[in-house]
Motif scaffolding. Structure first.
Motif, mmCIF file in Angstrom:
data_model
loop_
_atom_site.group_PDB
_atom_site.id
_atom_site.type_symbol
_atom_site.label_atom_id
_atom_site.label_comp_id
_atom_site.label_asym_id
_atom_site.label_seq_id
_atom_site.Cartn_x
_atom_site.Cartn_y
_atom_site.Cartn_z
ATOM 1 N N GLY A 18 0.814 -1.212 0.000
ATOM 2 C CA GLY A 18 0.000 0.000 0.000
ATOM 3 C C GLY A 18 0.845 1.257 0.000
ATOM 4 N N PHE A 22 0.962 4.153 -2.884
ATOM 5 C CA PHE A 22 0.730 5.572 -2.586
ATOM 6 C C PHE A 22 1.876 6.427 -3.092
ATOM 7 C CE2 PHE A 22 1.335 9.155 0.338
ATOM 8 C CZ PHE A 22 0.178 9.853 0.044
ATOM 9 N N THR A 25 1.626 6.839 -6.856
ATOM 10 C CA THR A 25 0.612 7.788 -7.309
ATOM 11 C C THR A 25 1.028 9.227 -7.048
ATOM 12 O OG1 THR A 25 -0.605 7.613 -5.230
ATOM 13 C CG2 THR A 25 -1.287 6.162 -7.038
ATOM 14 N N TYR A 31 -2.385 13.724 -8.189
ATOM 15 C CA TYR A 31 -3.142 14.575 -7.278
ATOM 16 C C TYR A 31 -2.929 16.054 -7.565
ATOM 17 C CZ TYR A 31 -3.266 10.202 -4.737
ATOM 18 O OH TYR A 31 -3.430 8.900 -4.388
#
Length: 52
Positions: A18, A22, A25, A31
């Protein structure tokens, strides 16, 4: 108690996966403009030059 010997490493591996996802990304700039993407998908206007 022997089950903890299996569950603790499995949970650490899943947490690491995970975390790597993250970080991927964040580094791929997913983002940067979340509001623009949300507005562009609902707009009828054609965008010839979308933001990278």
């Amino acid at each position: 108690m022997n089950i903890l010997a299996y569950l603790i490493p499995i949970s650490l591996v899943l947490g690491g996966v995970g975390l790597v996802g993250f970080i991927y990304t964040v580094r791929s700039n997913q983002y940067d403009d979340p509001e623009g993407d949300a507005e562009r998908i609902l707009s009828d206007e054609w965008d010839d030059h979308p933001k990278p």
